[in-house]
Design a protein around this motif. Structure first.
Motif, PDB file in Angstrom:
ATOM      1  N   GLU A   1       0.830  -1.215   0.000  1.00 38.97           N
ATOM      2  CA  GLU A   1       0.000   0.000   0.000  1.00 38.97           C
ATOM      3  C   GLU A   1       0.860   1.258   0.000  1.00 38.97           C
ATOM      4  N   VAL A   2       0.426   2.246  -0.751  1.00 42.90           N
ATOM      5  CA  VAL A   2       1.068   3.556  -0.794  1.00 42.90           C
ATOM      6  C   VAL A   2       0.023   4.608  -0.441  1.00 42.90           C
ATOM      7  N   LYS A   3       0.372   5.471   0.512  1.00 42.39           N
ATOM      8  CA  LYS A   3      -0.529   6.570   0.869  1.00 42.39           C
ATOM      9  C   LYS A   3       0.231   7.876   0.797  1.00 42.39           C
ATOM     10  N   LYS A   4      -0.467   8.911   0.313  1.00 40.61           N
ATOM     11  CA  LYS A   4       0.161  10.225   0.214  1.00 40.61           C
ATOM     12  C   LYS A   4      -0.573  11.220   1.089  1.00 40.61           C
TER      13      LYS A   4
ATOM     14  N   LYS B   1      -0.047  15.106   1.279  1.00 37.95           N
ATOM     15  CA  LYS B   1       0.634  16.285   0.728  1.00 37.95           C
ATOM     16  C   LYS B   1       2.017  15.892   0.217  1.00 37.95           C
ATOM     17  N   ARG B   2       3.079  16.365   0.820  1.00 34.33           N
ATOM     18  CA  ARG B   2       4.436  16.059   0.332  1.00 34.33           C
ATOM     19  C   ARG B   2       5.015  14.784   0.948  1.00 34.33           C
ATOM     20  N   LEU B   3       4.225  14.100   1.758  1.00 32.74           N
ATOM     21  CA  LEU B   3       4.692  12.883   2.419  1.00 32.74           C
ATOM     22  C   LEU B   3       4.091  11.663   1.735  1.00 32.74           C
ATOM     23  N   THR B   4       4.938  10.689   1.415  1.00 33.73           N
ATOM     24  CA  THR B   4       4.486   9.437   0.801  1.00 33.73           C
ATOM     25  C   THR B   4       4.905   8.286   1.689  1.00 33.73           C
ATOM     26  N   PHE B   5       3.936   7.471   2.060  1.00 38.07           N
ATOM     27  CA  PHE B   5       4.162   6.333   2.945  1.00 38.07           C
ATOM     28  C   PHE B   5       3.942   5.051   2.151  1.00 38.07           C
ATOM     29  N   GLN B   6       4.827   4.072   2.376  1.00 36.16           N
ATOM     30  CA  GLN B   6       4.663   2.794   1.705  1.00 36.16           C
ATOM     31  C   GLN B   6       4.810   1.660   2.710  1.00 36.16           C
ATOM     32  N   PHE B   7       3.965   0.664   2.584  1.00 37.49           N
ATOM     33  CA  PHE B   7       4.037  -0.549   3.405  1.00 37.49           C
ATOM     34  C   PHE B   7       4.620  -1.636   2.534  1.00 37.49           C
ATOM     35  N   GLY B   8       5.611  -2.352   3.035  1.00 39.47           N
ATOM     36  CA  GLY B   8       6.245  -3.400   2.261  1.00 39.47           C
ATOM     37  C   GLY B   8       5.278  -4.525   1.902  1.00 39.47           C
ATOM     38  N   ASP B   9       5.583  -5.217   0.812  1.00 38.33           N
ATOM     39  CA  ASP B   9       4.708  -6.295   0.348  1.00 38.33           C
ATOM     40  C   ASP B   9       4.476  -7.355   1.423  1.00 38.33           C
ATOM     41  N   ALA B  10       5.530  -7.640   2.197  1.00 40.59           N
ATOM     42  CA  ALA B  10       5.437  -8.670   3.232  1.00 40.59           C
ATOM     43  C   ALA B  10       4.961  -8.114   4.572  1.00 40.59           C
ATOM     44  N   ARG B  11       4.654  -6.845   4.609  1.00 42.33           N
ATOM     45  CA  ARG B  11       4.169  -6.149   5.826  1.00 42.33           C
ATOM     46  C   ARG B  11       5.170  -6.251   6.977  1.00 42.33           C
TER      47      ARG B  11
END
Lengths: 112, 112
Positions: free
Chosen positions: B54-57, B59-69
Motif C-alpha cells: 500500500e502507498v498513501k500520500k 501532501k508532500r509525504l508518501t508512505f509505503q508498506f512493504g509487500d510482506a508487511r
C-alpha cells in the motif's frame, strides 16, 4: 476534533509516594492504553484496557502499577511507591477496535 | 520479541531536499502507523497503512508498506523547516487491541 486529554501535564513526586495520572480518552473509543517514554528512549507499551479489565500488559507493568476506569469518562494510571526510574513521559491513548491509536499530550513524571 | 528499527536515526538536510526514512522489522505486522512527535508532546498520527504494498500520500509525504508487511518507508519531497521533528513508526500485531510496538525514531532537522 476529538482528542485524548491528560492531567496533570507535569507531576513531581518524592520517591516512595503514590501518584495517579489521569486521562479522558476519546468518547466513542473502547480501548484504552498507557505508554511510557523515558527521556531519549523509545515509546514503550505498558497496558491495554477493554471492557473494564486489562486485556494485555507488558513486563514493565508489575504490581507497582494499576489502572482503573472510575467512571464513564476517566481512565487512570496509579503508580504505588514511585522509584527514581519511574521518571518518564506517560502517554494515555485510545482507539476503536481494529482502528488507529490516538495519543494524549502526555504527563511528565519526575521522581525526586 | 517484535522490534522495529528505523534508519537513519538522525537526518539534517536543507530546505527543498528530498529524504526517505526507513522502518524495518523481521516480524509481520497487521498494520503500521506513522507518528510525528514534538519535544515534550505526545505522538501525533500521520497515517496508517494496512495492506502489503500500500502507498498513501499526505501532501508532500508518501508512505509505503512493504509487500510482506515487515517494513515501511516515509518519503518527504521538498522538505520544509516545518517538517522538523521526530518521526516514529509503530507496528500493530493484530486483533482488536491495537497494541503498538514503536520504532527507534528518526530525528529530522530541516535547515533554512
Amino acid at each position: 476534533e476529538p482528542e485524548v486529554t491528560q492531567t496533570p501535564s507535569h507531576q513531581v513526586t518524592q520517591m516512595g509516594q503514590e501518584v495517579i495520572l489521569r486521562c479522558v480518552p476519546i468518547s466513542n473509543h473502547l480501548y484504552f492504553y498507557w505508554y511510557r517514554q523515558i527521556l531519549g528512549q523509545k515509546v514503550e507499551f505498558l497496558v491495554s484496557f477493554y471492557n473494564n479489565e486489562i486485556s494485555e500488559k507488558s513486563e514493565i507493568f508489575d504490581d507497582q502499577f494499576s489502572v482503573e476506569r472510575p467512571d464513564g469518562s476517566n481512565f487512570t494510571l496509579k503508580i504505588r511507591s514511585t522509584k527514581l526510574e519511574d521518571s518518564a513521559m506517560y502517554f494515555c491513548a485510545s482507539s476503536r477496535p481494529y482502528k488507529e491509536t490516538f495519543f494524549g499530550q502526555g504527563t511528565r513524571l519526575t521522581v525526586v | 520479541t517484535q522490534l522495529l528499527e528505523q534508519s537513519p536515526q538522525f537526518l539534517s538536510i536543507q530546505e527543498g531536499e528530498n529524504l526517505t526514512v526507513y522502518c524495518n522489522s523481521s516480524s509481520v505486522f497487521s498494520s503500521l502507523q506513522w507518528y510525528r512527535q514534538e519535544p515534550g508532546e505526545g505522538p501525533v498520527l500521520l497515517v496508517t497503512v494496512v495492506t502489503g504494498g500500500e502507498v498513501k500520500k499526505l501532501k508532500r509525504l508518501t508512505f509505503q508498506f512493504g509487500d510482506a508487511r515487515k517494513d515501511s518507508s516515509l518519503h518527504i519531497t521538498a522538505a520544509q523547516t516545518g517538517d522538523t521533528g521526530l518521526y516514529l513508526c509503530a507496528g500493530a500485531g493484530g486483533g482488536a487491541t491495537n497494541k503498538l510496538i514503536f520504532g527507534t525514531g528518526t530525528l529530522l532537522a530541516v535547515q533554512p
